[in-house]
Motif scaffolding. Structure first.
Motif, mmCIF file in Angstrom:
data_model
loop_
_atom_site.group_PDB
_atom_site.id
_atom_site.type_symbol
_atom_site.label_atom_id
_atom_site.label_comp_id
_atom_site.label_asym_id
_atom_site.label_seq_id
_atom_site.Cartn_x
_atom_site.Cartn_y
_atom_site.Cartn_z
ATOM 1 N N HIS A 231 0.836 -1.207 0.000
ATOM 2 C CA HIS A 231 0.000 0.000 0.000
ATOM 3 C C HIS A 231 0.870 1.256 0.000
ATOM 4 O O HIS A 231 0.360 2.354 0.223
ATOM 5 N N GLY A 232 2.161 1.085 -0.226
ATOM 6 C CA GLY A 232 3.090 2.215 -0.171
ATOM 7 C C GLY A 232 3.424 2.776 -1.537
ATOM 8 O O GLY A 232 2.550 2.988 -2.364
ATOM 9 N N GLN A 233 4.716 3.029 -1.755
ATOM 10 C CA GLN A 233 5.249 3.529 -3.023
ATOM 11 C C GLN A 233 4.632 4.875 -3.409
ATOM 12 O O GLN A 233 4.138 5.066 -4.519
ATOM 13 N N ARG A 234 4.683 5.829 -2.473
ATOM 14 C CA ARG A 234 4.149 7.174 -2.719
ATOM 15 C C ARG A 234 4.930 7.923 -3.791
ATOM 16 O O ARG A 234 4.456 8.938 -4.313
ATOM 17 N N GLU A 235 6.103 7.406 -4.119
ATOM 18 C CA GLU A 235 6.936 8.102 -5.102
ATOM 19 C C GLU A 235 6.297 8.164 -6.492
ATOM 20 O O GLU A 235 6.716 8.954 -7.343
ATOM 21 N N TYR A 236 5.289 7.338 -6.735
ATOM 22 C CA TYR A 236 4.654 7.346 -8.052
ATOM 23 C C TYR A 236 3.537 8.384 -8.170
ATOM 24 O O TYR A 236 2.939 8.527 -9.238
ATOM 25 N N GLY A 237 3.260 9.086 -7.091
ATOM 26 C CA GLY A 237 2.329 10.211 -7.145
ATOM 27 C C GLY A 237 0.971 9.862 -7.725
ATOM 28 O O GLY A 237 0.322 8.890 -7.318
ATOM 29 N N GLY A 238 0.520 10.657 -8.699
ATOM 30 C CA GLY A 238 -0.804 10.491 -9.275
ATOM 31 C C GLY A 238 -0.975 9.233 -10.099
ATOM 32 O O GLY A 238 -2.107 8.893 -10.468
ATOM 33 N N ARG A 239 0.113 8.539 -10.398
ATOM 34 C CA ARG A 239 0.002 7.293 -11.158
ATOM 35 C C ARG A 239 -0.302 6.089 -10.261
ATOM 36 O O ARG A 239 -0.559 4.997 -10.749
ATOM 37 N N ARG A 240 -0.288 6.299 -8.955
ATOM 38 C CA ARG A 240 -0.536 5.206 -8.012
ATOM 39 C C ARG A 240 -1.978 4.715 -8.093
ATOM 40 O O ARG A 240 -2.910 5.504 -8.099
ATOM 41 N N ARG A 241 -2.122 3.389 -8.130
ATOM 42 C CA ARG A 241 -3.439 2.785 -8.021
ATOM 43 C C ARG A 241 -3.388 1.642 -6.991
ATOM 44 O O ARG A 241 -4.137 0.670 -7.090
ATOM 45 N N HIS A 242 -2.512 1.775 -6.022
ATOM 46 C CA HIS A 242 -2.244 0.684 -5.086
ATOM 47 C C HIS A 242 -3.479 0.283 -4.272
ATOM 48 O O HIS A 242 -3.756 -0.912 -4.098
ATOM 49 N N GLU A 243 -4.225 1.268 -3.764
ATOM 50 C CA GLU A 243 -5.405 0.934 -2.970
ATOM 51 C C GLU A 243 -6.464 0.241 -3.818
ATOM 52 O O GLU A 243 -7.063 -0.764 -3.400
ATOM 53 N N GLU A 244 -6.698 0.768 -5.019
ATOM 54 C CA GLU A 244 -7.690 0.158 -5.900
ATOM 55 C C GLU A 244 -7.279 -1.251 -6.301
ATOM 56 O O GLU A 244 -8.109 -2.168 -6.357
ATOM 57 N N ARG B 298 6.888 -23.742 -1.462
ATOM 58 C CA ARG B 298 5.785 -24.511 -0.890
ATOM 59 C C ARG B 298 4.417 -24.034 -1.377
ATOM 60 O O ARG B 298 3.397 -24.621 -1.024
ATOM 61 N N LEU B 299 4.406 -22.964 -2.145
ATOM 62 C CA LEU B 299 3.154 -22.385 -2.638
ATOM 63 C C LEU B 299 2.838 -22.889 -4.039
ATOM 64 O O LEU B 299 3.742 -23.244 -4.800
ATOM 65 N N ASP B 300 1.571 -22.881 -4.392
ATOM 66 C CA ASP B 300 1.168 -23.217 -5.753
ATOM 67 C C ASP B 300 1.206 -21.999 -6.663
ATOM 68 O O ASP B 300 1.348 -22.120 -7.872
ATOM 69 N N CYS B 301 1.063 -20.808 -6.081
ATOM 70 C CA CYS B 301 1.057 -19.586 -6.867
ATOM 71 C C CYS B 301 1.303 -18.416 -5.929
ATOM 72 O O CYS B 301 1.062 -18.515 -4.721
ATOM 73 N N VAL B 302 1.803 -17.320 -6.469
ATOM 74 C CA VAL B 302 1.931 -16.062 -5.741
ATOM 75 C C VAL B 302 1.135 -15.006 -6.493
ATOM 76 O O VAL B 302 1.244 -14.898 -7.720
ATOM 77 N N VAL B 303 0.311 -14.256 -5.776
ATOM 78 C CA VAL B 303 -0.404 -13.117 -6.345
ATOM 79 C C VAL B 303 0.199 -11.864 -5.722
ATOM 80 O O VAL B 303 0.216 -11.722 -4.499
ATOM 81 N N THR B 304 0.694 -10.961 -6.554
ATOM 82 C CA THR B 304 1.474 -9.862 -6.004
ATOM 83 C C THR B 304 1.402 -8.624 -6.881
ATOM 84 O O THR B 304 1.188 -8.715 -8.087
ATOM 85 N N ASP B 305 1.568 -7.465 -6.233
ATOM 86 C CA ASP B 305 1.778 -6.228 -6.985
ATOM 87 C C ASP B 305 3.137 -5.629 -6.643
ATOM 88 O O ASP B 305 3.362 -4.444 -6.823
ATOM 89 N N ARG B 306 4.041 -6.492 -6.153
ATOM 90 C CA ARG B 306 5.374 -6.040 -5.762
ATOM 91 C C ARG B 306 6.429 -6.638 -6.684
ATOM 92 O O ARG B 306 6.333 -7.806 -7.091
#
Length: 303
Positions: A143-156, A199-207
């Protein structure tokens, strides 16, 4: 006509639904079905909106009430005895704390898993019918990465991804790449974190590191770039030649479903292939030019 109502703490508005309760319930349902006995199951409205709830049940429709699993105590259990006073009431796979408790004595029969002065018996969940295991998915979101300013869509992005995950038949495991030696919920070392991923079958990530560390472990990653126009997640997916990437602008359940299916099928071998390639030799990661850059810097400073 004999009809049985299955209840437990999983039925009570102020109760809770645990995995052990549900597996114990399945064991009882299996036994009743095998015996050809009709039954309904009451669920807490806080857990299953569309299911049968105790508030909607007409007690006169049932000959028997079974209370499955959990401790026998408290006013919620006592109320069942009063409301279903015309039913035969049996508790099975339960814990008895006080044999004189009205929550206990209100049953016509108690088949306890543990009770004072009695030898314990195996919990019902141990004998539940086996089912195919669900995929285990590591969820790594930021939920971070404020450096991207108006391009951030992290919460959505996080909101869409987590709502989508809630509708999947999967076992989600929330993970955090941040290390901390004082918080037991987080890994202390990178090696500990890396031990989780195979040990996981898949990772879901935005990082970025959620993506690349999953591939380093040979685990398919469904990556979402939370920055409009694409940023470092997109860049790394391209560098790793990894196709399962969803841009923030195209994020919806249909797109996530498409790549989820790919990750659990073709993506498994593709991820293992990426891992083998990474381990086969030094990758083109920019480190090769580091010594030359250092030498050039030393030379320039020396001049």
């Amino acid at each position: 006509m004999r009809r049985i109502l299955l209840t437990g703490w999983f039925s009570l508005r102020e109760g809770e639904v645990t995995a052990g309760d549900v597996l114990a319930l399945r064991r009882v349902q299996e036994l009743l079905a095998r015996a050809g006995l009709a039954y309904d199951t009451a669920w807490s409205p806080g857990y299953a909106d569309e299911a049968l709830h105790l508030e909607d049940v007409r007690p006169q429709m049932y000959s028997d009430l079974l209370f499955v699993c959990g401790p026998l105590h408290g006013p919620q259990v006592e109320r069942l005895h009063r409301r279903f006073d015309r039913c035969r009431r049996i508790a099975v796979g339960t814990s008895v704390l006080d044999p004189a408790d009205p929550a206990v004595t209100g049953f016509h029969r108690v088949l306890a898993r543990d009770a004072p002065g009695a030898a314990p018996v195996l919990d019902l969940s141990l004998s539940a019918p086996p089912v195919a295991p669900a995929p285990v998915v590591g969820v790594i979101l930021t939920h971070g990465q404020r450096e991207y300013g108006g391009r951030r869509r992290h919460e959505e992005v996080a909101d869409t991804v987590t709502r989508w995950l809630g509708g999947l038949d999967c076992a989600p495991v929330e993970l955090e790449t941040r290390l901390d030696s004082r918080d037991w919920r987080l890994c202390t070392t990178a090696d500990q974190f890396q031990s989780l991923l195979p040990r996981l079958d898949c990772v879901v990530t935005d990082r970025l590191h959620g993506l690349v560390l999953a591939l380093r472990a040979g685990t398919p990653a469904l990556a979402v770039d939370p920055v409009v126009g694409g940023a470092k997640v997109t860049a790394q997916a391209r560098a790793c030649d990894w196709p399962a990437l969803v841009p923030a602008e195209r994020l919806d359940a249909a797109e996530l479903d498409r790549w989820w299916g790919w990750c659990l099928s073709y993506g498994r071998e593709t991820a293992r292939h990426r891992r083998r390639a990474f381990l086969a030799g030094p990758p083109e990661d920019g480190a090769d030019g580091l010594l030359d850059a250092l030498d050039a810097l030393v030379t320039r400073l020396g001049d």
